[in-house]
Every structure is written in structure tokens, then in C-alpha cells.
Design a protein around this motif. Structure first.
Motif, PDB file in Angstrom:
ATOM      1  N   LEU A 151       0.824  -1.211   0.000  1.00  0.00           N
ATOM      2  CA  LEU A 151       0.000   0.000   0.000  1.00  0.00           C
ATOM      3  C   LEU A 151       0.853   1.254   0.000  1.00  0.00           C
ATOM      4  O   LEU A 151       0.640   2.176  -0.795  1.00  0.00           O
ATOM      5  CB  LEU A 151      -0.928   0.031   1.218  1.00  0.00           C
ATOM      6  CG  LEU A 151      -1.968  -1.086   1.308  1.00  0.00           C
ATOM      7  CD1 LEU A 151      -2.868  -0.868   2.519  1.00  0.00           C
ATOM      8  CD2 LEU A 151      -2.788  -1.134   0.040  1.00  0.00           C
ATOM      9  N   GLN A 178       2.793   1.897  -3.114  1.00  0.00           N
ATOM     10  CA  GLN A 178       1.955   2.369  -4.223  1.00  0.00           C
ATOM     11  C   GLN A 178       1.396   3.777  -3.970  1.00  0.00           C
ATOM     12  O   GLN A 178       0.512   4.232  -4.689  1.00  0.00           O
ATOM     13  CB  GLN A 178       0.778   1.410  -4.434  1.00  0.00           C
ATOM     14  CG  GLN A 178       1.175  -0.033  -4.728  1.00  0.00           C
ATOM     15  CD  GLN A 178       1.531  -0.237  -6.196  1.00  0.00           C
ATOM     16  OE1 GLN A 178       0.921   0.353  -7.067  1.00  0.00           O
ATOM     17  NE2 GLN A 178       2.530  -1.050  -6.462  1.00  0.00           N
ATOM     18  N   TYR A 210      -0.246   4.939  -1.212  1.00  0.00           N
ATOM     19  CA  TYR A 210      -1.435   5.108  -0.368  1.00  0.00           C
ATOM     20  C   TYR A 210      -1.023   5.390   1.067  1.00  0.00           C
ATOM     21  O   TYR A 210       0.126   5.157   1.448  1.00  0.00           O
ATOM     22  CB  TYR A 210      -2.320   3.861  -0.452  1.00  0.00           C
ATOM     23  CG  TYR A 210      -2.954   3.729  -1.814  1.00  0.00           C
ATOM     24  CD1 TYR A 210      -4.134   4.388  -2.118  1.00  0.00           C
ATOM     25  CD2 TYR A 210      -2.315   3.003  -2.828  1.00  0.00           C
ATOM     26  CE1 TYR A 210      -4.690   4.315  -3.386  1.00  0.00           C
ATOM     27  CE2 TYR A 210      -2.864   2.926  -4.104  1.00  0.00           C
ATOM     28  CZ  TYR A 210      -4.054   3.587  -4.373  1.00  0.00           C
ATOM     29  OH  TYR A 210      -4.592   3.523  -5.627  1.00  0.00           O
ATOM     30  N   LYS A 256      -7.870   1.903 -10.499  1.00  0.00           N
ATOM     31  CA  LYS A 256      -6.876   1.961  -9.412  1.00  0.00           C
ATOM     32  C   LYS A 256      -7.044   0.773  -8.470  1.00  0.00           C
ATOM     33  O   LYS A 256      -6.070   0.223  -7.967  1.00  0.00           O
ATOM     34  CB  LYS A 256      -7.031   3.259  -8.631  1.00  0.00           C
ATOM     35  CG  LYS A 256      -6.478   4.452  -9.381  1.00  0.00           C
ATOM     36  CD  LYS A 256      -6.445   5.642  -8.464  1.00  0.00           C
ATOM     37  CE  LYS A 256      -5.727   6.804  -9.078  1.00  0.00           C
ATOM     38  NZ  LYS A 256      -6.221   8.064  -8.513  1.00  0.00           N
ATOM     39  N   GLU A 257      -8.291   0.402  -8.226  1.00  0.00           N
ATOM     40  CA  GLU A 257      -8.537  -0.754  -7.346  1.00  0.00           C
ATOM     41  C   GLU A 257      -7.944  -2.009  -7.966  1.00  0.00           C
ATOM     42  O   GLU A 257      -7.337  -2.828  -7.290  1.00  0.00           O
ATOM     43  CB  GLU A 257     -10.045  -0.936  -7.109  1.00  0.00           C
ATOM     44  CG  GLU A 257     -10.620   0.107  -6.165  1.00  0.00           C
ATOM     45  CD  GLU A 257     -12.131  -0.006  -5.982  1.00  0.00           C
ATOM     46  OE1 GLU A 257     -12.802  -0.592  -6.860  1.00  0.00           O
ATOM     47  OE2 GLU A 257     -12.629   0.517  -4.959  1.00  0.00           O
ATOM     48  N   GLU A 280      -5.482  -2.197 -10.164  1.00  0.00           N
ATOM     49  CA  GLU A 280      -4.017  -2.082 -10.139  1.00  0.00           C
ATOM     50  C   GLU A 280      -3.452  -2.519  -8.782  1.00  0.00           C
ATOM     51  O   GLU A 280      -2.496  -3.275  -8.690  1.00  0.00           O
ATOM     52  CB  GLU A 280      -3.668  -0.602 -10.308  1.00  0.00           C
ATOM     53  CG  GLU A 280      -2.714  -0.265 -11.432  1.00  0.00           C
ATOM     54  CD  GLU A 280      -2.670   1.249 -11.580  1.00  0.00           C
ATOM     55  OE1 GLU A 280      -2.075   1.904 -10.695  1.00  0.00           O
ATOM     56  OE2 GLU A 280      -3.256   1.764 -12.555  1.00  0.00           O
ATOM     57  N   LEU A 281      -4.108  -2.017  -7.732  1.00  0.00           N
ATOM     58  CA  LEU A 281      -3.643  -2.321  -6.384  1.00  0.00           C
ATOM     59  C   LEU A 281      -3.847  -3.808  -6.082  1.00  0.00           C
ATOM     60  O   LEU A 281      -2.993  -4.465  -5.472  1.00  0.00           O
ATOM     61  CB  LEU A 281      -4.419  -1.445  -5.387  1.00  0.00           C
ATOM     62  CG  LEU A 281      -3.870  -1.331  -3.984  1.00  0.00           C
ATOM     63  CD1 LEU A 281      -2.390  -0.995  -3.985  1.00  0.00           C
ATOM     64  CD2 LEU A 281      -4.637  -0.246  -3.209  1.00  0.00           C
ATOM     65  N   VAL A 303     -10.096  -5.208  -3.531  1.00  0.00           N
ATOM     66  CA  VAL A 303      -9.650  -3.936  -2.965  1.00  0.00           C
ATOM     67  C   VAL A 303     -10.765  -2.902  -3.074  1.00  0.00           C
ATOM     68  O   VAL A 303     -11.439  -2.813  -4.097  1.00  0.00           O
ATOM     69  CB  VAL A 303      -8.384  -3.435  -3.711  1.00  0.00           C
ATOM     70  CG1 VAL A 303      -8.054  -2.006  -3.295  1.00  0.00           C
ATOM     71  CG2 VAL A 303      -7.216  -4.362  -3.431  1.00  0.00           C
TER      72      VAL A 303
END
Ligand code: ADP
Ligand code: ZN
Length: 432
Positions: A348, A351, A353, A388-389, A391-392, A406
């Protein structure tokens, strides 16, 4: 220039330290055998007599103690001194079940505070410093331990306890605090609040932080260092062995020196109880060789880490332990794969966050589910949240080997922690 609180001990040769440990261990085993019926029974069952322990080489002969023993012997069953000589109790935060109480004589308090003084000195603390302690006070060991250490060093001590974050920042500014002691999750929250209040790191005088009591990653360290403009150091301990200060980080920031004159560490395989060589990951076990009232021998901490005798640039010769990667009972087994919350935290923060997240595990139709809610920073709010979700989720799958779901959530929607953060909710337990 590195400074030490107790240079003789902290830079002692290996041979001299072993000699000291040998002597102290022999005396401690005798003290425990004579005064603690519970442990005497364990030794008798194993066929070990105090005479069999002639040096630390014989440590392996002693029985282990675990949290279950502490609960069985609650409250007075492991006490090794008459109550009239005890002056304090502290208690675990109860993160993983029923609380455990530990007892202290005045001598025990002194040596504990001395360990904390070593930690404060190792981060550069002197009697010129203003040390703000925002660990909880009371039964929890964090506040009282660092408070005592700070007094010993001669810092002006601010016994803030946790909570009321805006007031923390006001005092920090008004009194010019230079050292901050709290949990890493609370440090992150204080940093966030500082910026929310419109201040920058130029508005405070902090130079160092001593953060522990819960696992935190290197990524989290960098994030706190940036938001508070400080160097962030780790400190480790547990109520059963006294509290914070069992080990502490030095200027090298690559693991914590264990106060070996008080605590002998071992690493074992948690399943077979076999002692592992330095350098292997396993469960940390401590033997207290100086404590009087509550001297645990071969206590299984359930914390997983690695020990290293590699030479440290700070000049200390005390053995180092790596950051605990979590407790053996923190480890989640999801679809057969071992998962530590710290692995998720690493991804996290890497990346971009914030360290505000919540991991939820459940079981639906006999399959484990892993949901991770992650807060976006205000600048991350955009239309492509779904991308984005995804990707994460891919980045986390690469780290863990299993796919999570996510959920990116609004800024400030995840509850902040003022003490030990609760990052995992495992609902599977409710079904069992
Ligand atoms: P509880 O077991 O109820 O949390 P304590 O307050 O005594 O009771 O906490 C001790 C535990 O906290 C340790 O066993 C360890 O799991 C965790 N801990 C303490 N310091 C650190 C640290 N620096 N890094 C990771 N975990 C830590
Ligand atoms: Zn060092």
C-alpha cells in the motif's frame, strides 16, 4: 558521535557478556526453582534440577513458558517475591485474549526504566531534550516505561498519554518537544493532524521518534519520517518481560539491540520447539535473568523475527533482532496461504497510499475471502477508482500469491488509532 547510556554493558565483549549471563542465569534458575511452585513443577516434570544449569549453554534443558501458562497461573502463580516486596503491576493490552498481569519490585522498575533510558540515549536524547510520551499510561506498559526512561536521562518529560491529538500538537509546538514516543500508527495520525491543522515540519522541533508496541514496516517508517521531519526508531518489548526497552534501535536503524545483560534471546521453530541458529526466522523466546518479582524463563513471545550478531556501526555489541514481522498468531491463513498484514502494508505505502487500511477476512461458500479497504489521499480522488482498485489488487496478488478484493474509500473514513491499531477483522472465527 554515538552516545551510550551504559557504555560498559552496551559495548561489552562477547566473552564478558556471556560470563555475565552465565552467572545471572544460574542464580535466576535457583531463585525461580525455590520460589515459584508452578515452574518448579515444570522443571521436575522435565527432570531438570537447578544444579543442571551451569551456564547459558544449558538453557535448552529448561522448559518453555507460554501465554497459556500465564493464564493458568493468573494472577499470583508465577510470582517469585513476597507481595510485600512488590510495588507495581502492569498488564498486557489484551490484543490476543485475556489479559496477563506482571509484577515489579522497585529493582525491577529501575532496571526496566534503565533499558528505556538506553533507548532514548540511542536516538540522541540527553538532558537538553523535551520528550513527549503519548503512549497510553496506566496498566499498559508503554507510557510508564518511556516516562521512567525519560526521567532517568533527564529529559523534560511530557506525560501526555494518548488521545486529544490537537492538544498533543499544541504542546509539541508550545514546549518545543524534540522526542516523540508513541505507537507508529499514532505517530502517523499525529503527522496527518499536524498538516491538517495547517502546520509544516518547520513549525515543530521534533528530531526523533521512538515508536513500538505494534508491527510496522520500513515503508511506514519512511512515511512517518517525512510527515514529522524526524528520524523514526523502533523499540520493542512486552509486558511479560517488563515492557518497552527489551530491545531498541540505534543510529543504524537496521534492527533492535537486545539488552542481553537482562534478557537472553533464543529463536525456535514454533512447531517443533527446536532452537534455530542466528539468521533463521522463528519465534523469539526470552529468559529474564535479572528480574525479581516476575522472572520468566524461556518465555515464548509468539513474535517472529531473526537474530543477528553482525557488527553494528553504532559500536554496540548487543545482539540485534529484526523488526518482528508479526506474531505467529497474527498470521492469517487465507486459502491455504500464509499472509501477514505487514506484507499488505508494504504494498500500500509503496503504491502511494496512506497507512490507513482495514483487512477483512471471511468465509463464503467454504472459500476464504480477503477484502482490503484502503483510504485514498484527497489528491487520489478521481474518476478511475475502479482501475486503481484493480491495479492495487494486482500488486497485492504479486506479493501474497492470492487475489484480494480492494476497495478504495474516501479520505478519513477509516478510524485512526491512538494506541495499537486494529487492522484485521477475521470473521471466520465467528462461524467456527
Ligand atoms: P499484548 O500482547 O496484549 O499486545 P503488550 O502490550 O505487552 O501486550 O504487547 C507486547 C507485544 O506487542 C509484543 O509481543 C509484540 O507482538 C508487539 N510489539 C511490541 N513492540 C513491537 C515492535 N517494535 N514491533 C512489532 N511488534 C511489537
Ligand atoms: Zn547499533
Amino acid at each position: 558521535m554515538e552516545r551510550y547510556w551504559n557504555e560498559e554493558i552496551e559495548t561489552m565483549s562477547r566473552e564478558d557478556m556471556k560470563k555475565l549471563q552465565d552467572e545471572r542465569l544460574v542464580a535466576q534458575v535457583k531463585h525461580v526453582y525455590e520460589n515459584v511452585e508452578y515452574y518448579r513443577n515444570l522443571m521436575d516434570e522435565k527432570g531438570v534440577k537447578p544444579e543442571d544449569i551451569k551456564s547459558t549453554d544449558d538453557l535448552y534443558k529448561l522448559p518453555f513458558l507460554s501465554k497459556t501458562d500465564l493464564r493458568d497461573a493468573y494472577p499470583y502463580g508465577l510470582l517469585a517475591k513476597p507481595l510485600s516486596e512488590c510495588v507495581r503491576i502492569q498488564s498486557t493490552s489484551g490484543t490476543t485474549g485475556r489479559r496477563v498481569v506482571a509484577f515489579y519490585t522497585q529493582h525491577d522498575i529501575d532496571l526496566w526504566e534503565d533499558c528505556c533510558a538506553r533507548a532514548i540515549t540511542a536516538v540522541g536524547g540527553t538532558d537538553e531534550d523535551v520528550c513527549q510520551v503519548c503512549y497510553g499510561y496506566g496498566l499498559f506498559t508503554g507510557g510508564p516505561g518511556l516516562n521512567g526512561g525519560s526521567h532517568k536521562v533527564g529529559c523534560l518529560t511530557l506525560p501526555m498519554s494518548s488521545g486529544n491529538t490537537e492538544r498533543q500538537i499544541q504542546f509539541m509546538r508550545d514546549l518545543g518537544s524534540t522526542i516523540l514516543c508513541c505507537t507508529p500508527s499514532y505517530a502517523a495520525y499525529i503527522g496527518e493532524t499536524l498538516h491538517d491543522m495547517g502546520y509544516t515540519t518547520d513549525d515543530i522541533k521534533l528530531k526523533a521518534g521512538i515508536f513500538g508496541a505494534e508491527p510496522w514496516t520500513e515503508e511506514m517508517r519512511r512515511s512517518i519520517e517525512k510527515s514529522l521531519g524526524i528520524k523514526a526508531y523502533d523499540i520493542y518489548g512486552l509486558t511479560e518481560t517488563s515492557g518497552p526497552g527489551v530491545s531498541f534501535e540505534c543510529s543504524e536503524q537496521t534492527g533492535m539491540h537486545i539488552n542481553e545483560d537482562h534478557f537472553i534471546p533464543e529463536i525456535i521453530n514454533p512447531d517443533t520447539e527446536e532452537v534455530l541458529p542466528d539468521g533463521e526466522v522463528g519465534e523469539l523466546v526470552f529468559t529474564s535473568i535479572t528480574k525479581e518479582a516476575f522472572p520468566l524463563l524461556r518465555y515464548r513471545t509468539r513474535d517472529l523475527c531473526v537474530l543477528s550478531r553482525k557488527k553494528c556501526s553504532c559500536g554496540r555489541t548487543l545482539i540485534k533482532m529484526s523488526k518482528p514481522m508479526g506474531r505467529s498468531d497474527d498470521m492469517l491463513i487465507i486459502r491455504g496461504v500464509n499472509v501477514f498484514p505487514s506484507q499488505i502494508e508494504t504494498v500500500l505505502i509503496e503504491q502511494g497510499y496512506s497507512p490507513n487500511y482495514l483487512i477483512e477476512v471471511d468465509r463464503v461458500n467454504n472459500t476464504d475471502t480477503l477484502d482490503i479497504s484502503v483510504e485514498m489521499n484527497p489528491e487520489q480522488l478521481s474518476d478511475d477508482v475502479k482501475d486503481k482498485e484493480k491495479e492495487l489488487a494486482v500488486a497485492i496478488r504479486t506479493m501474497l500469491g492470492i487475489s484480494p478484493k480492494v476497495h478504495l474509500v474516501a479520505p478519513k473514513s477509516i478510524t485512526r488509532s491512538e494506541g495499537k491499531a486494529v487492522r484485521v477483522i477475521d470473521r471466520r472465527k465467528l462461524h467456527d
